[in-house]
Write a protein that holds these residues in place. Structure first.
Motif, mmCIF file in Angstrom:
data_model
loop_
_atom_site.group_PDB
_atom_site.id
_atom_site.type_symbol
_atom_site.label_atom_id
_atom_site.label_comp_id
_atom_site.label_asym_id
_atom_site.label_seq_id
_atom_site.Cartn_x
_atom_site.Cartn_y
_atom_site.Cartn_z
ATOM 1 N N SER A 29 0.823 -1.201 0.000
ATOM 2 C CA SER A 29 0.000 0.000 0.000
ATOM 3 C C SER A 29 0.860 1.255 0.000
ATOM 4 C CB SER A 29 -0.924 -0.005 1.222
ATOM 5 O OG SER A 29 -1.809 -1.094 1.164
ATOM 6 N N GLY A 30 2.011 1.192 0.669
ATOM 7 C CA GLY A 30 2.925 2.336 0.652
ATOM 8 C C GLY A 30 3.408 2.632 -0.755
ATOM 9 N N TRP A 31 3.782 1.588 -1.482
ATOM 10 C CA TRP A 31 4.184 1.783 -2.879
ATOM 11 C C TRP A 31 3.044 2.370 -3.696
ATOM 12 C CZ3 TRP A 31 7.011 -3.444 -4.332
ATOM 13 C CH2 TRP A 31 8.185 -3.544 -3.562
ATOM 14 N N LEU A 32 1.865 1.804 -3.496
ATOM 15 C CA LEU A 32 0.709 2.246 -4.256
ATOM 16 C C LEU A 32 0.385 3.710 -3.967
ATOM 17 C CD1 LEU A 32 -2.433 0.127 -4.877
ATOM 18 C CD2 LEU A 32 -2.700 2.471 -4.138
ATOM 19 N N GLU A 33 0.392 4.077 -2.686
ATOM 20 C CA GLU A 33 0.029 5.441 -2.306
ATOM 21 C C GLU A 33 1.044 6.467 -2.810
ATOM 22 O OE1 GLU A 33 -2.801 5.932 -1.272
ATOM 23 O OE2 GLU A 33 -3.273 3.867 -0.741
ATOM 24 N N GLU A 34 2.323 6.146 -2.683
ATOM 25 C CA GLU A 34 3.351 7.083 -3.132
ATOM 26 C C GLU A 34 3.242 7.347 -4.625
ATOM 27 O OE1 GLU A 34 7.027 5.388 -1.952
ATOM 28 O OE2 GLU A 34 6.694 5.700 0.197
ATOM 29 N N SER A 35 3.066 6.294 -5.398
ATOM 30 C CA SER A 35 2.950 6.476 -6.847
ATOM 31 C C SER A 35 1.653 7.192 -7.199
ATOM 32 C CB SER A 35 3.018 5.125 -7.560
ATOM 33 O OG SER A 35 2.004 4.250 -7.100
ATOM 34 N N ALA A 36 0.552 6.877 -6.486
ATOM 35 C CA ALA A 36 -0.727 7.525 -6.770
ATOM 36 C C ALA A 36 -0.656 9.024 -6.489
ATOM 37 C CB ALA A 36 -1.836 6.888 -5.943
ATOM 38 N N GLU A 37 0.006 9.416 -5.410
ATOM 39 C CA GLU A 37 0.120 10.831 -5.071
ATOM 40 C C GLU A 37 0.960 11.578 -6.102
ATOM 41 O OE1 GLU A 37 1.546 11.237 -1.111
ATOM 42 O OE2 GLU A 37 -0.164 10.191 -0.223
ATOM 43 N N ARG A 38 2.062 10.973 -6.532
ATOM 44 C CA ARG A 38 2.902 11.634 -7.529
ATOM 45 C C ARG A 38 2.164 11.776 -8.860
ATOM 46 N NH1 ARG A 38 7.206 8.073 -5.383
ATOM 47 N NH2 ARG A 38 8.508 9.326 -3.993
ATOM 48 N N LEU A 39 1.431 10.716 -9.248
ATOM 49 C CA LEU A 39 0.684 10.782 -10.498
ATOM 50 C C LEU A 39 -0.440 11.816 -10.410
ATOM 51 C CD1 LEU A 39 0.523 6.964 -11.301
ATOM 52 C CD2 LEU A 39 1.805 8.695 -12.572
ATOM 53 N N SER A 40 -1.080 11.932 -9.243
ATOM 54 C CA SER A 40 -2.146 12.920 -9.068
ATOM 55 C C SER A 40 -1.595 14.337 -9.198
ATOM 56 C CB SER A 40 -2.804 12.747 -7.695
ATOM 57 O OG SER A 40 -3.440 11.497 -7.595
ATOM 58 N N ALA A 41 -0.439 14.571 -8.589
ATOM 59 C CA ALA A 41 0.180 15.888 -8.700
ATOM 60 C C ALA A 41 0.582 16.182 -10.143
ATOM 61 C CB ALA A 41 1.404 15.960 -7.786
ATOM 62 N N TYR A 43 -0.817 15.053 -12.893
ATOM 63 C CA TYR A 43 -1.981 15.306 -13.735
ATOM 64 C C TYR A 43 -2.837 16.466 -13.229
ATOM 65 C CZ TYR A 43 -0.888 10.922 -16.093
ATOM 66 O OH TYR A 43 -0.261 9.939 -16.818
ATOM 67 N N GLY A 44 -2.426 17.131 -12.138
ATOM 68 C CA GLY A 44 -3.084 18.347 -11.678
ATOM 69 C C GLY A 44 -4.461 18.154 -11.079
ATOM 70 N N LEU A 45 -4.659 17.114 -10.263
ATOM 71 C CA LEU A 45 -5.961 16.868 -9.642
ATOM 72 C C LEU A 45 -6.120 17.716 -8.387
ATOM 73 C CD1 LEU A 45 -6.227 12.983 -9.940
ATOM 74 C CD2 LEU A 45 -7.054 14.721 -11.520
ATOM 75 N N PRO A 46 -7.332 18.226 -8.103
ATOM 76 C CA PRO A 46 -7.569 18.965 -6.858
ATOM 77 C C PRO A 46 -7.309 18.089 -5.638
ATOM 78 C CG PRO A 46 -9.401 19.230 -8.396
ATOM 79 C CD PRO A 46 -8.520 18.147 -8.954
ATOM 80 N N ALA A 47 -7.009 18.720 -4.497
ATOM 81 C CA ALA A 47 -6.669 17.971 -3.285
ATOM 82 C C ALA A 47 -7.805 17.056 -2.847
ATOM 83 C CB ALA A 47 -6.313 18.948 -2.166
ATOM 84 N N VAL A 48 -9.036 17.548 -2.892
ATOM 85 C CA VAL A 48 -10.179 16.735 -2.466
ATOM 86 C C VAL A 48 -10.360 15.540 -3.389
ATOM 87 C CG1 VAL A 48 -12.673 16.697 -2.131
ATOM 88 C CG2 VAL A 48 -11.349 18.659 -1.344
ATOM 89 N N GLU A 179 -2.055 24.341 -10.951
ATOM 90 C CA GLU A 179 -0.772 24.937 -11.257
ATOM 91 C C GLU A 179 0.074 23.941 -12.061
ATOM 92 O OE1 GLU A 179 1.078 26.127 -7.666
ATOM 93 O OE2 GLU A 179 -0.505 27.548 -7.104
ATOM 94 N N ALA A 180 0.914 24.476 -12.909
ATOM 95 C CA ALA A 180 1.760 23.614 -13.728
ATOM 96 C C ALA A 180 2.705 22.811 -12.840
ATOM 97 C CB ALA A 180 2.556 24.453 -14.722
ATOM 98 N N TYR A 181 2.839 21.527 -13.126
ATOM 99 C CA TYR A 181 3.720 20.657 -12.339
ATOM 100 C C TYR A 181 5.169 20.949 -12.724
ATOM 101 C CZ TYR A 181 5.651 16.398 -10.291
ATOM 102 O OH TYR A 181 6.377 15.501 -9.547
#
Length: 345
Positions: A29-41, A43-48, A179-181
């Motif tokens: 889950s740690g691997w999954l969460e870290e990659s998901a957060e980086r990919l979300s940032a 692709y510019g997804l809102p925090a919520v 904002e631009a990544y």
């Protein structure tokens, strides 16, 4: 044997297997969460949206896997119990630990309270309605007056509601000006890491479900109650770590969005997916409704705390933790036969 035949089929071995499987779930889950957060940032997804969809679905994968494996193993009651128990744990424990682990109160906003929290309450109601329709229109002919079968058409009801939830989130993403990544990201590596995390979780949850099933049969714990306690706590570990970490990083919206998004996914997707796999799910209203009643009450308490000053204080966090302790005491009392609110037999 769930241990692959290499180790004895004994309670001690299964307890050790549960501990090891929980650790592997945490790692994956740690691997999954870290990659998901980086990919979300990236692709510019809102925090919520990041918390309620990407991070939530990722951290909910253990619950989904537990439902799938319990369905295939013929112990689906355990899978449903793990979903309800995990939802109660998520609502009472995770926000409390996140608030206590952050500096000051855990701040929120009206968008999260009025959209995420209230839609989650609708999700709980939808599950209750689906169970009720099963009891009314597809009763089980085994003498239980309040038992019915959830069929694939009934399971489509919560799935369609989750489709509406995704549509609302998509609208929010369309309206969001990100904002631009400006960081560096290796897309192939992040997607590979995400897939590897999912693979670890699948293997670990299969072992976890098998060991818990063996232990519950040995000790005499009903499958539903075993799912509510042991499986629920183990599969909720990723949600806990993710929410506490994001709260410490001053990302309260992502932390709380993960809680509501995970529970919404578990109720509206995980259970129906299990039904789609096995065809039908026999649900005992006398057991399911009291548990969902506890979940509803816990959700209302958290909603009230979050709406007050749009924050969660340390004092309110201790109240939530105390409520979960009372819930565990009640479950133990039910298992021991001291109380009889759950008609499991």
């Amino acid at each position: 044997m769930v241990t692959g035949g290499f180790l004895p089929d004994s309670p001690a071995v299964h307890i050790a297997a549960i501990i090891v499987a929980t650790g592997v779930i945490w790692l994956g889950s740690g691997w999954l969460e870290e990659s998901a957060e980086r990919l979300s940032a990236y692709y510019g997804l809102p925090a919520v949206v990041q918390g309620s969809i990407v991070v939530a679905v990722g951290s909910s994968f253990p619950e989904l896997a537990s439902v799938v494996f319990t369905a295939l193993a013929g112990v689906f009651d355990m899978g449903v119990g793990s979903i309800v128990g995990s939802a109660i744990f998520n609502v009472l424990v995770i926000p409390a630990l996140s608030a206590l682990g952050s500096e000051g109160d855990l701040e929120t906003n009206r968008t999260l309270v009025y959209k995420e929290a209230q839609f989650y309450m609708i999700a709980v109601s939808a599950v209750v309605v689906t169970f009720a329709l099963a009891v009314i229109y597809v009763p089980v002919g085994d003498g239980r007056a309040l038992a019915g079968e959830i069929t694939r058409p009934l399971a489509a009801i919560p799935l369609l509601l989750y489709g509406l939830y995704l549509f609302i989130q998509w609208q929010d993403v369309s309206d969001h000006e990100a904002e631009a990544y400006d960081g560096e990201i290796a897309l192939r590596r992040e997607w590979t890491k995400l897939a590897a995390g999912l693979g670890l979780i699948l293997v670990a949850v299969e072992q976890l479900v098998g060991s818990v099933d063996s232990l519950s049969a040995t000790v005499g714990i009903p499958e539903f109650l075993a799912g509510v306690t042991i499986v629920a706590a183990a599969t909720s570990l990723p949600d806990t770590l993710v929410s506490v970490r994001t709260a410490r990083d001053d990302r309260a919206l992502t932390s709380l969005g993960n809680v509501f998004g995970s529970n919404t996914f578990d109720l509206l997707v995980a259970i129906p997916v299990g039904v789609m796999l096995v065809g039908t799910l026999a649900v005992d209203f006398a057991v399911a409704v009291p548990m969902l009643g506890v979940l509803t009450l816990a959700t209302v308490v958290l909603f009230a705390f979050l709406r007050t000053d749009l924050s969660l204080s340390n004092a309110e966090s201790y109240v939530l933790l105390a409520a979960y302790v009372l819930f565990v005491v009640w479950i133990v009392a039910e298992t021991a036969g001291v109380t009889g609110f759950l008609k499991t037999g």
